[in-house]
Design an enzyme around this catalytic site. Sequence first.
Site, PDB file in Angstrom:
ATOM      1  N   CYS A   1      -8.741 -39.979  11.064  1.00  0.00           N
ATOM      2  CA  CYS A   1     -10.098 -39.718  11.494  1.00  0.00           C
ATOM      3  C   CYS A   1     -10.013 -39.082  13.058  1.00  0.00           C
ATOM      4  O   CYS A   1      -9.711 -38.073  13.139  1.00  0.00           O
ATOM      5  CB  CYS A   1     -10.874 -40.844  11.328  1.00  0.00           C
ATOM      6  SG  CYS A   1     -12.706 -40.250  10.929  1.00  0.00           S
TER       7      CYS A   1
ATOM      8  N   HIS B   1      -9.961 -43.091   6.028  1.00  0.00           N
ATOM      9  CA  HIS B   1      -9.653 -44.489   6.504  1.00  0.00           C
ATOM     10  C   HIS B   1      -8.950 -45.288   5.425  1.00  0.00           C
ATOM     11  O   HIS B   1      -9.501 -46.045   5.040  1.00  0.00           O
ATOM     12  CB  HIS B   1     -10.868 -45.184   7.176  1.00  0.00           C
ATOM     13  CG  HIS B   1     -11.415 -44.836   8.504  1.00  0.00           C
ATOM     14  ND1 HIS B   1     -11.028 -45.143   9.607  1.00  0.00           N
ATOM     15  CD2 HIS B   1     -12.253 -43.596   8.547  1.00  0.00           C
ATOM     16  CE1 HIS B   1     -11.666 -44.489  10.443  1.00  0.00           C
ATOM     17  NE2 HIS B   1     -12.444 -43.490   9.947  1.00  0.00           N
TER      18      HIS B   1
ATOM     19  N   GLU C   1      -6.998 -47.568   5.807  1.00  0.00           N
ATOM     20  CA  GLU C   1      -6.599 -48.861   6.225  1.00  0.00           C
ATOM     21  C   GLU C   1      -7.957 -49.854   6.260  1.00  0.00           C
ATOM     22  O   GLU C   1      -7.968 -50.904   6.251  1.00  0.00           O
ATOM     23  CB  GLU C   1      -6.662 -49.001   7.794  1.00  0.00           C
ATOM     24  CG  GLU C   1      -7.444 -48.604   8.924  1.00  0.00           C
ATOM     25  CD  GLU C   1      -7.990 -47.138   8.873  1.00  0.00           C
ATOM     26  OE1 GLU C   1      -7.222 -46.391   8.057  1.00  0.00           O
ATOM     27  OE2 GLU C   1      -8.944 -46.928   9.787  1.00  0.00           O
TER      28      GLU C   1
HETATM   29  N1  GLN Z   1     -16.529 -38.789  14.638  1.00  0.00           N
HETATM   30  C1  GLN Z   1     -15.429 -39.317  15.309  1.00  0.00           C
HETATM   31  C2  GLN Z   1     -15.041 -38.392  16.326  1.00  0.00           C
HETATM   32  O1  GLN Z   1     -15.563 -37.400  16.502  1.00  0.00           O
HETATM   33  C3  GLN Z   1     -14.317 -39.762  14.302  1.00  0.00           C
HETATM   34  C4  GLN Z   1     -14.671 -40.680  13.359  1.00  0.00           C
HETATM   35  C5  GLN Z   1     -13.744 -41.923  13.075  1.00  0.00           C
HETATM   36  O2  GLN Z   1     -12.795 -41.813  13.591  1.00  0.00           O
HETATM   37  N2  GLN Z   1     -14.126 -42.482  11.992  1.00  0.00           N
HETATM   38  O3  GLN Z   1     -14.154 -38.747  16.944  1.00  0.00           O
END
Ligand code: GLN
Length: 188
Positions: free
Chosen positions: A79, A169, A171
């Site tokens: 992410c 995610h 995890e």
């Molecule tokens: N929206 C977050 C970002 O721009 C990422 C979201 C996440 O890691 N769950 O970094």
Amino acid sequence: MHIAVLALQGAFIEHEHMLSRLGVDSFEIRQLRDLDASFDGLIIPGGESTVQGKLLRELGLFEPIKKLIADGLPVYGTCAGLLLLAKNIENDERRYIESMNITAVRNAYGRQLGSFFTEEEFLGVGRIPMTFIRAPYISGVGDGVGILARVDGKIVAAREGRQLVTAFHPELNDDTSVHQYFLDMIKS
Ligand code: GLN
């Protein structure tokens, strides 16, 4: 095997739990001297890419980690970690490690669909649970990047050499197969 987990912000403990369930040792990178340890791979967790990017620079971790990755350290970005590794971010001027030949779209699912859960195919693994939280997706891949998963046509997991990224995610679910995939990638 000894895996480092970047522990500046975000969902790093969940990655440590996954690794321990797979019988693998992990330790946290919080400051420069933590990089003195020897390790076989690095996980960059989800959270806020802007905050993690800022802390990496403030703590003097940014250049050393960028160099380790350039020199071939296996890395898995989840992410926000995907955004930190991306060469290009379509809707953000900030750039971070820029090691992976992908273009990402930040907060790509808008407010309404900010968080959602689904199950989809992950190449070579099968159907797995995927939890998305204000996630990016990958809008384009360059040479050398393999696409591992798509949701509704959008790329949500990819690999380039020893670098793995997922927009979701793993995890946060019980399924350990993406972490196992990363460990297998390190071994191969
Ligand atoms: N929206 C977050 C970002 O721009 C990422 C979201 C996440 O890691 N769950 O970094």
